[in-house]
Design a protein around this motif. Sequence first.
Motif, PDB file in Angstrom:
ATOM      1  N   LEU A   2       0.492 -22.418  -9.507  1.00 19.17           N
ATOM      2  CA  LEU A   2       0.324 -21.976  -8.130  1.00 19.17           C
ATOM      3  C   LEU A   2       0.080 -20.443  -8.084  1.00 19.17           C
ATOM      4  CD1 LEU A   2       3.941 -23.637  -7.050  1.00 19.17           C
ATOM      5  CD2 LEU A   2       1.715 -24.191  -6.104  1.00 19.17           C
ATOM      6  N   TYR A   3       0.395 -19.893  -9.230  1.00 17.67           N
ATOM      7  CA  TYR A   3      -0.109 -18.443  -9.277  1.00 17.67           C
ATOM      8  C   TYR A   3      -1.581 -18.349  -8.898  1.00 17.67           C
ATOM      9  CZ  TYR A   3      -1.350 -13.834 -11.126  1.00 17.67           C
ATOM     10  OH  TYR A   3      -1.999 -12.555 -11.209  1.00 17.67           O
ATOM     11  N   TRP A   4      -2.255 -19.060  -9.903  1.00 14.08           N
ATOM     12  CA  TRP A   4      -3.758 -19.078  -9.583  1.00 14.08           C
ATOM     13  C   TRP A   4      -4.283 -19.591  -8.230  1.00 14.08           C
ATOM     14  CZ3 TRP A   4      -6.365 -16.054 -12.514  1.00 14.08           C
ATOM     15  CH2 TRP A   4      -5.842 -15.384 -13.756  1.00 14.08           C
ATOM     16  N   SER A   5      -3.667 -20.506  -7.695  1.00 14.62           N
ATOM     17  CA  SER A   5      -3.927 -20.978  -6.229  1.00 14.62           C
ATOM     18  C   SER A   5      -3.605 -19.673  -5.295  1.00 14.62           C
ATOM     19  CB  SER A   5      -3.058 -21.971  -5.905  1.00 14.62           C
ATOM     20  OG  SER A   5      -3.153 -23.156  -6.858  1.00 14.62           O
ATOM     21  N   LEU A   6      -2.723 -19.145  -5.489  1.00 16.56           N
ATOM     22  CA  LEU A   6      -2.451 -18.119  -4.759  1.00 16.56           C
ATOM     23  C   LEU A   6      -3.565 -16.782  -4.894  1.00 16.56           C
ATOM     24  CD1 LEU A   6      -0.833 -16.681  -2.733  1.00 16.56           C
ATOM     25  CD2 LEU A   6       0.522 -15.710  -4.444  1.00 16.56           C
ATOM     26  N   VAL A   7      -3.997 -16.534  -6.156  1.00 13.24           N
ATOM     27  CA  VAL A   7      -5.055 -15.601  -6.295  1.00 13.24           C
ATOM     28  C   VAL A   7      -6.290 -16.005  -5.825  1.00 13.24           C
ATOM     29  CG1 VAL A   7      -6.578 -14.650  -8.395  1.00 13.24           C
ATOM     30  CG2 VAL A   7      -3.928 -14.701  -8.569  1.00 13.24           C
TER      31      VAL A   7
END
Length: 62
Positions: A2-7
């Motif tokens: 989810l972190y990479w999705s947000l990035v």
Amino acid sequence: MLYWSLVFFLISLVAGILGLNNVAGLSMDIAKFLIALFLVLAIVSFAIGIWTYKKAKNLLNK
């Protein structure tokens, strides 16, 4: 994940503001894919957890 999705979503927003439509579109597609992958893996993990819990509960009751 989810972190990479947000990035990638934030990259998409910044690229969209700067007028880089191709980069914005690609970043948004990657973000959507990562979120969908997260949801599928979360549902599968939840289902496996329920299945193993029921199996372990049956073994303990015998």
